[in-house]
Design a protein around this motif. Structure first.
Motif, PDB file in Angstrom:
ATOM      1  N   HIS A   1      24.206  64.948  40.511  1.00  0.00           N
ATOM      2  CA  HIS A   1      23.425  65.620  39.477  1.00  0.00           C
ATOM      3  C   HIS A   1      24.354  65.840  38.285  1.00  0.00           C
ATOM      4  CE1 HIS A   1      19.916  66.566  42.073  1.00  0.00           C
ATOM      5  NE2 HIS A   1      20.836  66.519  43.027  1.00  0.00           N
TER       6      HIS A   1
ATOM      7  N   GLU B   1      24.464  61.515  48.719  1.00  0.00           N
ATOM      8  CA  GLU B   1      25.019  60.429  47.909  1.00  0.00           C
ATOM      9  C   GLU B   1      24.411  60.395  46.505  1.00  0.00           C
ATOM     10  OE1 GLU B   1      27.531  58.662  48.519  1.00  0.00           O
ATOM     11  OE2 GLU B   1      27.824  59.264  50.600  1.00  0.00           O
ATOM     12  N   THR B   2      23.892  61.522  46.059  1.00  0.00           N
ATOM     13  CA  THR B   2      23.296  61.610  44.726  1.00  0.00           C
ATOM     14  C   THR B   2      24.082  62.601  43.884  1.00  0.00           C
ATOM     15  OG1 THR B   2      21.098  61.122  45.614  1.00  0.00           O
ATOM     16  CG2 THR B   2      21.196  62.108  43.425  1.00  0.00           C
TER      17      THR B   2
ATOM     18  N   GLU C   1      21.043  54.375  37.973  1.00  0.00           N
ATOM     19  CA  GLU C   1      22.106  53.812  38.796  1.00  0.00           C
ATOM     20  C   GLU C   1      23.206  53.368  37.849  1.00  0.00           C
ATOM     21  OE1 GLU C   1      20.722  50.754  41.365  1.00  0.00           O
ATOM     22  OE2 GLU C   1      19.850  52.162  42.810  1.00  0.00           O
TER      23      GLU C   1
ATOM     24  N   THR D   1      15.827  54.170  37.702  1.00  0.00           N
ATOM     25  CA  THR D   1      15.076  54.341  38.940  1.00  0.00           C
ATOM     26  C   THR D   1      13.972  55.378  38.754  1.00  0.00           C
ATOM     27  OG1 THR D   1      16.577  56.060  39.750  1.00  0.00           O
ATOM     28  CG2 THR D   1      17.151  53.774  40.236  1.00  0.00           C
TER      29      THR D   1
ATOM     30  N   ALA E   1      24.287  56.715  42.396  1.00  0.00           N
ATOM     31  CA  ALA E   1      22.937  57.239  42.170  1.00  0.00           C
ATOM     32  C   ALA E   1      23.052  58.539  41.383  1.00  0.00           C
ATOM     33  CB  ALA E   1      22.230  57.477  43.500  1.00  0.00           C
ATOM     34  N   VAL E   2      22.475  58.555  40.200  1.00  0.00           N
ATOM     35  CA  VAL E   2      22.620  59.688  39.280  1.00  0.00           C
ATOM     36  C   VAL E   2      21.247  60.242  38.938  1.00  0.00           C
ATOM     37  CG1 VAL E   2      23.442  60.421  37.010  1.00  0.00           C
ATOM     38  CG2 VAL E   2      24.727  58.717  38.309  1.00  0.00           C
ATOM     39  N   ARG E   3      21.127  61.554  38.991  1.00  0.00           N
ATOM     40  CA  ARG E   3      19.919  62.241  38.540  1.00  0.00           C
ATOM     41  C   ARG E   3      20.273  63.156  37.379  1.00  0.00           C
ATOM     42  NH1 ARG E   3      15.805  64.537  42.921  1.00  0.00           N
ATOM     43  NH2 ARG E   3      14.700  64.725  40.932  1.00  0.00           N
TER      44      ARG E   3
ATOM     45  N   ALA F   1      29.099  58.478  45.921  1.00  0.00           N
ATOM     46  CA  ALA F   1      29.273  59.857  45.465  1.00  0.00           C
ATOM     47  C   ALA F   1      30.218  60.629  46.378  1.00  0.00           C
ATOM     48  CB  ALA F   1      27.916  60.552  45.398  1.00  0.00           C
TER      49      ALA F   1
ATOM     50  N   ARG G   1      26.657  67.738  43.701  1.00  0.00           N
ATOM     51  CA  ARG G   1      26.488  66.546  44.534  1.00  0.00           C
ATOM     52  C   ARG G   1      25.592  66.900  45.710  1.00  0.00           C
ATOM     53  NH1 ARG G   1      31.926  64.041  46.393  1.00  0.00           N
ATOM     54  NH2 ARG G   1      32.157  66.146  47.234  1.00  0.00           N
ATOM     55  N   GLU G   2      24.615  66.030  45.965  1.00  0.00           N
ATOM     56  CA  GLU G   2      23.683  66.218  47.069  1.00  0.00           C
ATOM     57  C   GLU G   2      23.636  64.921  47.867  1.00  0.00           C
ATOM     58  OE1 GLU G   2      19.237  68.148  47.688  1.00  0.00           O
ATOM     59  OE2 GLU G   2      19.726  67.107  45.831  1.00  0.00           O
TER      60      GLU G   2
ATOM     61  N   THR H   1      13.891  58.277  40.030  1.00  0.00           N
ATOM     62  CA  THR H   1      14.444  59.630  39.952  1.00  0.00           C
ATOM     63  C   THR H   1      15.569  59.775  38.931  1.00  0.00           C
ATOM     64  OG1 THR H   1      15.959  59.101  41.780  1.00  0.00           O
ATOM     65  CG2 THR H   1      13.851  60.126  42.344  1.00  0.00           C
TER      66      THR H   1
END
Length: 283
Positions: free
Chosen positions: A156, A153-154, A91, A86, A117-119, A64, A150-151, A88
């Protein structure tokens, strides 16, 4: 008259070198037309490569942090391939724009590319929501990720299917399989935050009104029967019947007098240790 004639001759002599240069270049271009075309094509390709590198048009993102900040600020949509579901979110493996000649040249070789990593932005999934995603997002399925914030390496994102007609963030809320939460990485007073939160909240309210998923309520009969079943008096009656059924089973296996049966029943119902001891002796 002689002076004007000499001036004309001078002008003609002055223009002659420039005309000769132009004619030579034109003649060279005509004689070597293929070379000129190849040079033009090479310059065009070089320009496209420079532009592509500068705007990361065909770069494959494995983290990310590799995504430029301007992509997130402009809410750019990226295409990806689902790897796993996952706890949360998802992926997703990023799929960059493919250009037949340039993509192999600019591809990074040798390095391992990790999935992103995607939420789901503004959404907290329930266990049933994760099961629903596993059923409707098969491995290697193509999805679109509209970057929101972006938070570390995640990412949103607003996640959509391959046709981009169904937003999964809204769909899980509409089915009662998730609840709305504040969107991480956005200021609560920003226009994007308010617009996105209102959009998600509308889907959640719709699920609550229709009693879907986590908002489903038991019927009046189910609530009444559960209340009666949990009543202390009903539990006591159930316990007495259970003891009596146990006594009747014992009576069938071992013949006893009617008097002993009555005493045994009374002793089993009593909480006194002496009575329970008598009942054990009779058994």
């Amino acid at each position: 008259m002689p002076e004007s004639r000499s001036e004309a001759e001078t002008d003609e002599k002055g223009e002659t070198p420039s005309k000769n240069i132009i004619s030579v270049i034109s003649q060279f271009a005509d004689d070597n037309l293929t070379i000129v075309r190849n040079i033009s094509t090479g310059l065009a390709i070089a320009g496209v490569i420079v532009i592509s590198r500068s705007i990361k048009l065909i770069t494959k993102f494995g983290l990310a942090s590799e995504i430029p900040a301007r992509f997130i600020e402009k809410n750019v949509s990226l295409r990806g391939r689902v790897q796993t579901i996952t706890e949360t979110g998802l992926e997703v493996e990023h799929i960059p724009i493919y250009i037949p000649v340039l993509s192999p040249l600019l591809a990074k070789g040798g390095g391992r590319v990790y999935p992103l990593a995607v939420r789901l932005a503004g959404v907290e999934l329930t266990p049933e929501g994760r099961v629903w995603l596993e059923q409707h997002l098969s491995p290697a399925q193509t999805v679109w990720l509209k970057l929101v914030s972006r938070e570390e390496e995640t990412l949103h994102c607003l996640v959509s299917g391959s046709l981009r007609s169904l937003c999964l963030n809204e769909e899980v809320l509409r089915l009662g399989l998730a609840r709305t939460v504040p969107v991480s990485g956005l200021h609560p007073q920003s226009h994007l935050y308010l617009r996105l939160h209102q959009r998600l909240l509308k889907a959640e309210v719709k699920a609550e009104r229709k009693g879907r998923g986590m908002w489903k309520e038991d019927s009046l009969w189910e609530r009444t029967s559960q209340a009666v079943w949990d009543n202390s008096l009903v539990r006591l009656i159930r316990r007495i019947f259970k003891l009596e059924s146990k006594f009747m089973n014992v009576a069938r296996l071992r013949p006893v007098s009617e008097y002993n049966c009555v005493i045994m029943c009374l002793c089993l119902r009593s909480r006194s240790s002496i009575c329970q001891l008598i009942a054990q002796r009779l058994l």
